[in-house]
Design a protein around this motif. Structure first.
Motif, short mmCIF file in Angstrom:
data_model
loop_
_atom_site.label_atom_id
_atom_site.label_comp_id
_atom_site.label_asym_id
_atom_site.label_seq_id
_atom_site.Cartn_x
_atom_site.Cartn_y
_atom_site.Cartn_z
N SER A 1 -6.02 8.80 0.09
CA SER A 1 -5.19 8.91 -1.11
C SER A 1 -4.25 7.70 -1.28
O SER A 1 -3.47 7.66 -2.22
N ALA A 2 -4.36 6.74 -0.37
CA ALA A 2 -3.51 5.54 -0.45
C ALA A 2 -3.92 4.70 -1.66
O ALA A 2 -5.04 4.80 -2.15
N GLU A 3 -2.98 3.90 -2.11
CA GLU A 3 -3.25 3.06 -3.28
C GLU A 3 -2.66 1.67 -3.07
O GLU A 3 -1.52 1.53 -2.66
N GLU B 1 -12.73 -1.04 -0.18
CA GLU B 1 -13.41 0.23 0.10
C GLU B 1 -14.91 0.00 0.27
O GLU B 1 -15.53 0.53 1.21
N ILE C 1 0.86 -1.18 0.00
CA ILE C 1 0.00 0.00 0.00
C ILE C 1 0.90 1.23 0.00
O ILE C 1 1.71 1.42 0.92
N ASP C 2 0.77 2.03 -1.05
CA ASP C 2 1.49 3.30 -1.11
C ASP C 2 0.73 4.33 -0.30
O ASP C 2 -0.49 4.46 -0.44
N GLN D 1 -8.80 -3.24 -4.32
CA GLN D 1 -8.94 -2.02 -3.52
C GLN D 1 -10.39 -1.55 -3.51
O GLN D 1 -10.91 -1.17 -2.46
N GLN D 2 -11.06 -1.61 -4.65
CA GLN D 2 -12.46 -1.21 -4.71
C GLN D 2 -13.30 -2.07 -3.77
O GLN D 2 -14.17 -1.57 -3.05
N TRP E 1 -10.94 -0.72 3.97
CA TRP E 1 -9.76 -0.05 3.44
C TRP E 1 -9.04 0.79 4.50
O TRP E 1 -7.82 0.69 4.65
N CYS F 1 -5.26 0.15 5.83
CA CYS F 1 -4.21 1.15 5.67
C CYS F 1 -3.57 1.47 7.02
O CYS F 1 -2.34 1.61 7.10
N VAL G 1 -0.95 -1.39 -4.44
CA VAL G 1 -0.04 -1.56 -5.57
C VAL G 1 0.38 -3.02 -5.66
O VAL G 1 0.77 -3.62 -4.66
N ASP H 1 -6.78 -3.04 -8.68
CA ASP H 1 -7.84 -2.02 -8.64
C ASP H 1 -9.14 -2.62 -8.11
O ASP H 1 -9.83 -2.00 -7.29
#
Length: 152
Positions: free
Chosen positions: A53-55, A136, A45-46, A132-133, A141, A145, A57, A129
Motif C-alpha cells: 500500500s506504499a506510494e 514494481e 515513500i509514504d 513506481q510502476q 519496489w 520500501c 510521492v 506513477d
C-alpha cells in the motif's frame, strides 16, 4: 544509510527518464525545462512499512521557486551546459524576464506562473506513477520500501 534507498531510486530514474521522453515531448515543457523542474523535486515513500500500500510521492514544494527561470531556459541554451548560462552574468532577457515575473508572470506564453506550476506538478505526478510502476515491474519496489522504512 538514510540515503541508500534514494541512491537506488536514482538508478531506476535513469531508466524511467528514457521511457518518459515521449511524454515530455508532448508536454508544454522542453527537455531543458523538464530537467530544471526535476532538480527541484524530491521523492519520498509514504507508508514504506507496507510495500503493498506504499506510494512513491513527488514532493514539489520547491518547484515554485524555479518557475520564473523556466522562461530563461530555452533562450541561449543552444547546447551550452546549464551552468555556463548562469555564469555569463545577467543578460537583458534574464533581467527583463525576472521583472516580468514580478509584474505578473511570463508575457510570452500567456500562461501565469500558477498555471505553469500546476502543469509541472501534474507532470511530475505522472512521472512518479511511472517510476513506481517501473520499480514494481522490475521487482525492486518491496526492497526499496524496506530500505526506506529502515532509514526512518
Amino acid at each position: 544509510m538514510s540515503n541508500q534507498w534514494r541512491d537506488r531510486l536514482a538508478g531506476a530514474r535513469m531508466q524511467v527518464d528514457k521511457r518518459f521522453d515521449d511524454r515530455i515531448r508532448t508536454s508544454e515543457f522542453t527537455n531543458q525545462q523538464w530537467g530544471l523542474i526535476m532538480t527541484a523535486v524530491e521523492f519520498d515513500i509514504d507508508n514504506p512499512e507496507q510495500p503493498e500500500s506504499a506510494e512513491l510521492v513527488a514532493k514539489t514544494d520547491q518547484v515554485e521557486h524555479i518557475i520564473p527561470e523556466l522562461d530563461n531556459v530555452p533562450q541561449g541554451m543552444g547546447g551550452a551546459p546549464m551552468g555556463q548560462q548562469q555564469s555569463q552574468g545577467g543578460s537583458g532577457d534574464g533581467l527583463l524576464g525576472k521583472i516580468r515575473g514580478f509584474l505578473g508572470g511570463n508575457d510570452d506564453s500567456g500562461q501565469s506562473d500558477e498555471e505553469t506550476l500546476q502543469a509541472a506538478s501534474a507532470l511530475v505526478g505522472e512521472y512518479a506513477d511511472e517510476l513506481q510502476q517501473f520499480l514494481e515491474e522490475e521487482g525492486q519496489w518491496t526492497s526499496l520500501c524496506e530500505s526506506a522504512a529502515a532509514a526512518k
